[in-house]
Design an enzyme around this catalytic site. Structure first.
Site, PDB file in Angstrom:
ATOM      1  CE  LYS A 105       0.820  15.566  75.334  1.00 13.05           C
ATOM      2  NZ  LYS A 105      -0.538  15.662  74.903  1.00 13.05           N
ATOM      3  CB  VAL A 132       4.555  16.087  67.531  1.00 16.22           C
ATOM      4  CG1 VAL A 132       4.202  17.433  66.907  1.00 16.22           C
ATOM      5  CG2 VAL A 132       5.738  16.239  68.472  1.00 16.22           C
ATOM      6  CE  LYS A 205       0.593  17.940  71.529  1.00 14.85           C
ATOM      7  NZ  LYS A 205      -0.837  18.304  71.479  1.00 14.85           N
TER       8      LYS A 205
HETATM    9  N1  HSE Z   1      -4.692  17.909  74.973  1.00 13.20           N
HETATM   10  C1  HSE Z   1      -4.075  17.693  73.711  1.00 13.20           C
HETATM   11  C2  HSE Z   1      -4.785  18.606  72.709  1.00 13.20           C
HETATM   12  C3  HSE Z   1      -4.190  16.244  73.310  1.00 13.20           C
HETATM   13  O1  HSE Z   1      -5.775  19.262  73.076  1.00 13.20           O
HETATM   14  O2  HSE Z   1      -4.361  18.689  71.578  1.00 13.20           O
HETATM   15  C4  HSE Z   1      -3.081  15.665  72.549  1.00 13.20           C
HETATM   16  O3  HSE Z   1      -1.809  16.065  72.859  1.00 13.20           O
END
Ligand code: HSE
Length: 437
Positions: A105, A132, A205
């Site tokens: 991302k 995403v 995202k």
């Molecule tokens: N660290 C991200 C989250 C994982 O907590 O959503 C996936 O992008």
């Protein structure tokens, strides 16, 4: 027909999940794609690390360039994360005429414009569904399923770590720091948890979502980004009392003046479905003019949920291998020469409602001062709660919900409120969105 050869960069959690899903569902995948899809080679930093997948028949190497330069490889899957090396490897794969699938991302948000231009030039695809919301097919849904709509706005819980922390603060009555330590132990948070709790991961995202929703170039640097460090357990409790949940949202909306792109904690009415998305789960609410509101829910991270999106991209690429490059689904949903230069609104021009928490001395006239400051700026109060003082403490929390107002006006009001002698701490401000229309 011979299977398609895939070269994998990265054999960690998602890489291992991708190998497992491709092997376990090989029959179904072949029926869908029209050809088998096999990982022929993979690069990993440390070949001695125990793997959670069967690597039999896969040529392993520590050299990622041996994968992108392998003449047998038709599709390169990039799962190493990070920006610089990943960018270099993908540009090289593209130059070699390889199609690319990535879950990265940060890379797409920061360098997607460059990568897609290079891919168009070379007639190859760069697919990024897994970038995403992990396993939720949100790119596909917005880019293709909603292609008949003018997207009005979208709001997403797109960082599982923030959602896990806020949910635990509410359900378990714990403070931010303790819950974050749990999220790290459980492996939800990024290697550097600041990416999660300071909103950067969600901003990457949202950059991508906004681009495919509105047909604008990727513009990460134009987003307003806030994390959740300043949210106290008391805010979560007061929000509940007022009929709201606090969620960390990525929010994008078209207005007549421009596009709002913002990531911040948000109070949303608890009766909205998205307000009930808890723990590490992700959800995105998308409002199209024809379809109305639509909601997409699922796992936003994890080995096989993310692999689900990677493999779906592989199937898409394999199906399109022989199609005319000019007639493929455009990377950013809109034709590259039809991207709009709609301005992104500065945060001061954004209009929203607000939750304010002040800490004020318990003496006559304090509330009158606060309401005068708000009234002078045309800010109308929707609800107000003042708690009784705790014994031994001479200041009290005052919670206000306001009607919609421009952020610039609210900044000015907050500055004046904080200057009052009777206000003893910085004002906590959380934006409020109804998400109803
Ligand atoms: N660290 C991200 C989250 C994982 O907590 O959503 C996936 O992008």
């Amino acid at each position: 027909m011979k299977p398609v050869n895939v070269g994998l960069l990265g054999l960690g959690t998602v890489g291992g999940g991708t190998v497992n899903v491709l092997q376990r569902n090989a029959h179904e995948i072949t029926r869908r794609a029209g050809r088998g899809i096999r990982v022929s080679c993979a690069a990993a930093r440390d070949l001695n690390r125990p793997r959670h997948c069967n690597t039999e028949g896969i040529r392993l190497s520590v050299d990622p360039y041996s994968v992108v330069d392998d003449p047998e490889v038709q599709i390169v899957v990039e799962l190493i994360g990070g920006v610089e090396l990943a960018r270099e490897l993908i540009l090289r794969a593209i130059a070699n005429g390889r199609h690319v699938v990535t879950a990265n991302k940060a890379l797409i948000a920061l360098h997607g414009n460059e990568l897609f231009a290079a891919a168009r030039e070379r007639g190859v695809m760069v697919a990024f569904e897994a970038a995403v919301a992990g396993g939720i097919p949100i790119i596909k849904a917005v880019r293709e399923g909603l292609a008949g709509n003018r997207i009005e706005w979208l709001a997403g819980i797109i960082n599982g770590t923030c959602n896990y922390v806020l949910t635990a603060m509410r359900d378990e009555g714990r403070e931010f720091d303790e819950v974050l330590a749990d999220a790290q132990r459980l492996g939800y948070a990024e290697a550097d948890p600041a990416f999660d709790v300071d909103g950067i991961d969600a901003a990457h995202k949202l950059t991508i979502l906004a681009s495919i929703a509105f047909g604008i170039p990727l513009q990460f640097e134009r987003l307003h980004v806030e994390g959740i460090r300043h949210i106290a357990r008391t805010d979560v409790v007061y929000a509940e009392e007022l009929g709201y949940r606090i969620k960390h949202l990525g929010f994008a909306r078209t207005t007549t003046q421009g596009i709002e792109l913002r990531v911040h904690p948000t109070l949303i009415p608890y009766r909205r479905l998205i307000a009930n998305v808890d723990g590490v789960m992700n959800a995105i609410l998308v409002k199209g003019d024809a379809v109305g509101p639509t909601l997409y829910y699922g796992a936003g991270a994890g080995a096989e949920p993310t692999a689900s999106a990677v493999v779906a991209d592989l199937v898409d690429v394999v199906r399109a291998l022989t199609s005319d490059p000019e007639n493929r689904v455009p990377h950013l949903a809109f034709q590259p020469d039809a991207l709009a230069d709609t301005p992104i609104l500065p945060m001061e021009a954004v209009e929203t409602a607000y939750y304010l928490r002040l800490q004020a001395l318990d003496r006559p006239g304090v509330l009158a001062d606060v309401t005068r400051i708000l009234g002078e700026r045309g800010i109308s109060i929707e609800a107000m709660v003042q708690k009784e003082p705790v014994e031994g403490q001479d200041d009290v929390p005052v919670i206000l919900l306001t009607q919609r107002v421009r952020e610039g006006q609210m900044n000015d009001a907050i500055q004046h409120i904080e200057r009052l002698d009777s206000v003893t701490a910085p004002v906590t401000r959380i934006r409020v969105e109804g998400l109803g229309r």
